[in-house]
Write an enzyme that holds these catalytic residues in place. Sequence first.
Site, PDB file in Angstrom:
ATOM      1  N   ILE A 194      -6.369   7.768 -21.440  1.00  0.00           N
ATOM      2  CA  ILE A 194      -5.120   8.216 -22.040  1.00  0.00           C
ATOM      3  C   ILE A 194      -5.126   7.885 -23.526  1.00  0.00           C
ATOM      4  CG2 ILE A 194      -3.846   6.061 -21.576  1.00  0.00           C
ATOM      5  CD1 ILE A 194      -1.433   7.932 -20.831  1.00  0.00           C
TER       6      ILE A 194
ATOM      7  N   CYS B 231      -0.602   0.039   0.983  1.00  0.00           N
ATOM      8  CA  CYS B 231       0.494   0.270   1.901  1.00  0.00           C
ATOM      9  C   CYS B 231       1.739  -0.477   1.454  1.00  0.00           C
ATOM     10  CB  CYS B 231       0.110  -0.195   3.312  1.00  0.00           C
ATOM     11  SG  CYS B 231      -1.397   0.582   3.949  1.00  0.00           S
TER      12      CYS B 231
ATOM     13  N   ASN C 270      -1.007  -4.881   3.669  1.00  0.00           N
ATOM     14  CA  ASN C 270      -1.218  -4.112   2.456  1.00  0.00           C
ATOM     15  C   ASN C 270      -2.434  -4.683   1.748  1.00  0.00           C
ATOM     16  OD1 ASN C 270      -0.993  -2.752  -0.040  1.00  0.00           O
ATOM     17  ND2 ASN C 270       0.470  -4.248  -0.826  1.00  0.00           N
TER      18      ASN C 270
ATOM     19  N   ASP D 266     -10.331  -1.866   8.068  1.00  0.00           N
ATOM     20  CA  ASP D 266     -10.287  -3.303   7.824  1.00  0.00           C
ATOM     21  C   ASP D 266      -9.050  -3.959   8.428  1.00  0.00           C
ATOM     22  OD1 ASP D 266      -8.621  -2.004   6.017  1.00  0.00           O
ATOM     23  OD2 ASP D 266      -8.985  -3.417   4.393  1.00  0.00           O
TER      24      ASP D 266
END
Length: 641
Positions: free
Chosen positions: A292, A2, A73, A98
């Site tokens: 990659i 977040c 976050n 959470d």
Amino acid sequence: MCGVVAWVKATTDGKVDESTLRSMTATLHHRGPDGEGFYIDGNVGLGHKRLSILDVENGKQPLQSDGVVLSYNGEIYNFKQLKCELEALGHVFASHCDSEVLLFAWKEWGASVVHKLRGMFAFVIYDKPQNSLFVARDRLGIKPLHWAKTSQGDLLFASELKAINAHPDIEKQLNPYAIEDFFSLGYVADPKTIFKDVFKLPPAHVISIDLSDPTRDVTPECYWEIENFVSDEITREQDIGEDFARLTEEAITLRMVADVPLGSFLSGGIDSSVISAVMQKHSQVPINTFSIGFDLSKYDESFYAKQLATQLGFKHLNTSVSINDLTFMEKLVDIYDEPFADNSAIPTFILSGVAAQHVKVALSGDGADELLYGYRNHKMLWVEEKIRKCLPDGVRRKMFGILAKLYPNFKTAPKFLRGKTTLNALSGSAISSYHNAISISHQNDLARLYSPQLKAQLNGYSSLSMFDDIGKKCKSNNSLKAIQLIDFKTYLAGGILTKVDRASMKNSLEVRVPYLDHHLVERTLAVSPSLNLSWSQTKRLLVNGFKHLLPSFVTKRNKMGFSSPIDEWLRQIPKESLNTKLSEGALAQTGLFSLEGISSLLDEHHERGHEHGMTIWSLLIFNAFLEKHFGTQKSENIVSP
């Protein structure tokens, strides 16, 4: 994952402006495109952008309960255990996320809650009954948090610099010490940011604010000191091997909990291969893996990732990056908000974008190299230390110092003939040798790049002095342990974790890092370097602990490292184009750099006399950063003494 924003007005009768709070929060949309929320109570305002991972339908933030408000976050991996503990204490939950556990944990335990959390987090709690604000960042700095005091005395907190810069009262002046950090290390080390009066909350720190005190000061306080765990007391593999394997597997499986699709970054090296293999062991279906590759084969290890995916049955996807992707430079400036020179940020960003099309969570092997001495420079330092111990300091410094002066400077010779650098390293301390080895620009090159004005602003500061200060805090006499502490305090938080967080979150992808589980870190930091380093092997604990899950082509191959072929890429761009960009752009207008020095570096690089790719890349990044934030303003307007 977040985005978090908080704003506290300087006076108790002040009023947070909702429009400004919304504008600040909007800059973090990429961190949480699934929802947003705001809370304003007079002089306190909280904003939040949500990326839904657990209990997707619930868990909206800012979350409130009895006058306590949370903007958070992160991920708390032991939230289920904490929830059971809190329920036994009488708390009643309305969700399975959470964030609600964290809020009730604060109500039950207050500031000591940080000691109970196992995970990655950065959060702000406004406790109205206590008239206080509490801010915290996780132990290793996996999740970011910035703060600043405005010219009016207001306090601002946010996940990224761009949210703080969106406030109209922020004055952007460059910190010369941060400029030195960037050009020597490639990043700005905590707690500095590129701006003088804006700071990063260091890992394992909290800020407690009494909102009733109009003269309140902001003093970050440490709640977990990594120095207490760095030692070399474990010298036998039988005393740690089983614990290490158990804690590693536990850390990986804890990070597999999600209510959305998840996968793994897979390079083909030992770190990511172990994570992917353990995930597959605990999964009922083929796991998603992503890798990659590069257009220059000697940098490309994606073949090994494909081979492992085929052998272990992963659902694998590979992508590639080439010279054309240098066009991402301006995007990198936007993503990182301050100069950031790690060119592997480009493939990390591209890889995250590909992964985000298929999953919402990815596990990554970051942190293993710092924990287990996995970098090539660790091996070199280990060898140097063996030589240092053979001679008294006085004799060693004098002898190798003389040899370094006499030895020819064969910059274009094969590596085994480039002994001048090694001789110089052996004549100095382990920390100075390591600093020189990991610096993206040699101090001699910076001396001819910096203008007299910038040198005066630095007043003798160099990033080496920061390394020395950290090294003095190491309680072990083993130089390799001091280097490990320096890695955790600088490169890990400021470089590696910053790179991954911003690159992944720009793509709204959550990345989890099992090797930085603090239970695993605390136990492993007590291990002697000799248990992981030898003439023929690195990361021995990891290899021995999980070789039963992996084929030998993974466990026996040498580390390549995740980097871009920047030296060759930049040689494919005409020297004249680079010189024009740097001599006529914003960087030249500041007066902070010598144009003659820049021109000579370009000549040497394109003529293959020296490898200056990272220095040139950092100049290009800094020029793009200046153009975005300052246009062509003179240095006296943008650099603070």
